[in-house]
Design an enzyme around this catalytic site. Structure first.
Site, short mmCIF file in Angstrom:
data_model
loop_
_atom_site.label_atom_id
_atom_site.label_comp_id
_atom_site.label_asym_id
_atom_site.label_seq_id
_atom_site.Cartn_x
_atom_site.Cartn_y
_atom_site.Cartn_z
CG HIS A 99 -1.70 -1.20 1.43
ND1 HIS A 99 -1.31 -2.20 2.21
CD2 HIS A 99 -3.16 -1.28 1.43
CE1 HIS A 99 -2.38 -3.23 2.33
NE2 HIS A 99 -3.25 -2.59 1.97
CG ASP A 102 1.84 -1.19 3.22
OD1 ASP A 102 1.22 -0.64 4.27
OD2 ASP A 102 1.60 -1.80 2.37
CD GLU A 230 -7.73 -8.49 -0.85
OE1 GLU A 230 -6.63 -7.94 -1.43
OE2 GLU A 230 -7.63 -8.66 0.53
CG HIS A 269 -10.77 -11.34 2.64
ND1 HIS A 269 -10.33 -10.25 1.72
CD2 HIS A 269 -9.93 -11.08 4.01
CE1 HIS A 269 -9.73 -9.36 2.47
NE2 HIS A 269 -9.10 -9.97 3.76
CG ASP A 294 -4.12 -11.04 -0.81
OD1 ASP A 294 -3.43 -10.73 -1.64
OD2 ASP A 294 -4.62 -9.92 -0.35
CG ASP A 307 -4.47 -11.17 7.63
OD1 ASP A 307 -5.45 -11.68 6.81
OD2 ASP A 307 -4.48 -9.81 7.75
CG ASP A 337 -3.15 -9.81 3.08
OD1 ASP A 337 -2.57 -9.38 3.98
OD2 ASP A 337 -4.18 -9.25 2.56
C1 XUL Z 1 -7.40 -6.77 4.50
C2 XUL Z 1 -6.56 -7.08 3.34
C3 XUL Z 1 -5.98 -6.05 2.84
C4 XUL Z 1 -5.84 -6.14 1.11
C5 XUL Z 1 -5.13 -4.78 0.74
O1 XUL Z 1 -8.23 -7.47 5.19
O2 XUL Z 1 -6.59 -8.15 2.85
O3 XUL Z 1 -4.58 -5.98 3.19
O4 XUL Z 1 -5.15 -7.29 0.73
O5 XUL Z 1 -5.61 -3.77 0.81
CO CO Z 2 -5.75 -9.03 1.37
#
Ligand code: XUL
Ligand code: CO
Length: 440
Positions: A99, A102, A230, A269, A294, A307, A337
């Protein structure tokens, strides 16, 4: 155990090895189905979790320090970048993702923040060339700062929409400069907590306007990669507009964005949306919008986005099966991720976590190849739907029948037998393939 500084490179030592700092299953240059494992898997390092995150949670602060002995903000971020590329070298990781916030310190104003960002993008470009690494994707963090508390593209305040646009513009410029092949939009705050204060129709239309403008700008500037949504159903907002893959497809179709947008599917997710990871991958695939992954996993006993680095080989195998059926990654890849647990607070733990994640997906790839070679799963499914290849079924698929013909066909039959779905048998087939992956 060895110290981080003593470990020069993580080598592949094979499944018999007990060396902690070695790959047991990921052999980057081994050729499988005509491609090296590194080409199949396209592993990427996530900057936010690996280079910035220091272990803070809702109840306590950092458990590690990633300032690398510096105090000046720009010097800290340069050292972070050096660390990122050194780590990718050690782990044989070719790609990374970030990002805007970051990679560079935030300034006092948006303009100052973007200046810092651009300076660091130039530095990353130098490092990319020196270390022969590539950017997989970048994205704008349009959810962390206070001004985004009610959304970015879906904010009730048009000035915030503009601020979000400025950040996305800078990130698209960076993506082009660094040769990224995808560009991600995760709608962190693009949702709502209560309808009592929300104009849902305007917010959805505005989100589409925002994505359309980003698409148009990117294409005008020569970006030929994929724009990715996403999906995530909740957290931080209670209701997120990009809930899951199917919701995203509906949104993209409604606003005519299917040609330029694909999906970045995240394992944790999917779980939050009450789907299996491979369900989300399949949904993206059959709608022609599979883009990138991810990779991570949640915890069955915790209801949020934990995560974690993936270690569930079964899920990884089923995911890699979908990816092989898709024909592999094109502009996407496999971004971790994922973050180390709060108690795993050393640099060695970062290496160990990536080894676990990479070996998990290496095993997933090896098993998925066997699942395809073995053929029992595909054959079962193929046979299960055979009635659609002949007689009335063929007419249904070809669109050459109608409700009246179907009614007289059905009324003339006295019995409607349906075969067993054989779920338990198929689960055993997967186990059999999984646990014989190294058998000759
Ligand atoms: C949040 C997430 C983020 C995205 C990028 O849950 O997954 O890190 O991958 O903004
Ligand atoms: Co993500």
């Amino acid at each position: 155990m060895k110290k981080y500084s003593e470990i020069k490179k993580i080598d592949y030592l094979g499944p018999q090895s007990k060396e902690p700092f070695a790959f047991k299953y990921y052999n980057p240059d081994e050729v499988i189905l005509g491609k090296t494992m590194r080409e199949h898997l396209k592993f990427a390092l996530s900057y936010w979790h690996t280079i910035d995150y220091c272990g803070a949670d809702m109840f306590g602060g950092s458990t590690e320090d990633k300032n690398f002995g510096e105090t000046d903000p720009m010097a800290i971020y340069r050292k972070k970048a050096d660390f990122a590329f050194e780590l990718m070298d050690k782990l044989s990781i070719d790609y990374y993702c970030f990002h805007d916030v970051d990679i560079a310190p935030e300034g006092k104003t948006l303009k100052e923040s973007l200046e810092n960002f651009r300076e660091m993008v130039d530095y990353l470009k130098e490092l990319q060339e020196k270390h022969n690494k590539k950017l997989l994707w970048d994205t704008a963090n349009n959810f962390g700062d206070k001004k985004f508390m009610a959304g970015a593209a879906t904010s009730p305040n048009a000035d915030i929409f503009a601020a979000a646009a400025a950040k996305v513009k800078a990130c698209i410029d960076a993506d082009i400069k660094l040769g990224g092949t995808s560009f991600v939009f995760w709608g962190g705050r693009e949702g709502y907590d209560t309808l009592l204060n929300t104009d849902m129709a305007l917010e959805n239309d505005n989100l589409a306007r925002f994505l359309t403008m980003a698409r148009d700008y990117g294409r005008k500037k020569g970006f030929t990669g994929d724009f990715l949504l996403e999906p995530k159903p909740k957290e931080p907002t209670k209701h997120q507009y990009d809930f899951d893959a199917a919701t995203c497809c509906n949104f993209l179709r409604k606003y005519n964005l299917m040609d330029d947008f694909r999906l970045n599917i995240e394992a944790n997710h999917a779980t939050l949306a009450m789907h299996e990871f491979n369900h989300e991958l399949r949904t993206a695939r059959i709608n022609g919008v599979f883009g990138s992954i991810d990779a991570n996993q949640g915890d069955m006993l915790l209801g949020w986005d934990t995560d974690e680095f993936p270690f569930n080989v079964h899920d990884a195998a089923l995911a890699m099966y979908e990816i092989l059926l898709e024909g592999g990654f094109k502009n996407g890849g496999l971004n971790f991720d994922a973050k180390t647990r709060r108690q795993s607070n050393t640099l060695e733990d970062i290496l160990l976590a990536y080894i676990t994640g990479m070996d998990t997906f290496a095993l997933g790839l090896r098993i998925a190849v066997k699942m395809i070679d073995d053929g029992r799963l595909a054959e079962f499914v193929n046979n299960r739907y055979r009635s659609y290849r002949e007689g009335i079924g063929k007419k249904i698929v070809e669109g050459t029948t109608d409700l009246e013909e179907l009614a007289s066909y059905a009324e003339a039959k006295s019995d409607f037998p349906v075969e067993s779905g054989r779920q338990e048998y198929l689960e055993e087939v997967v186990n059999n393939i999984m646990f014989s992956v190294y058998a000759k």
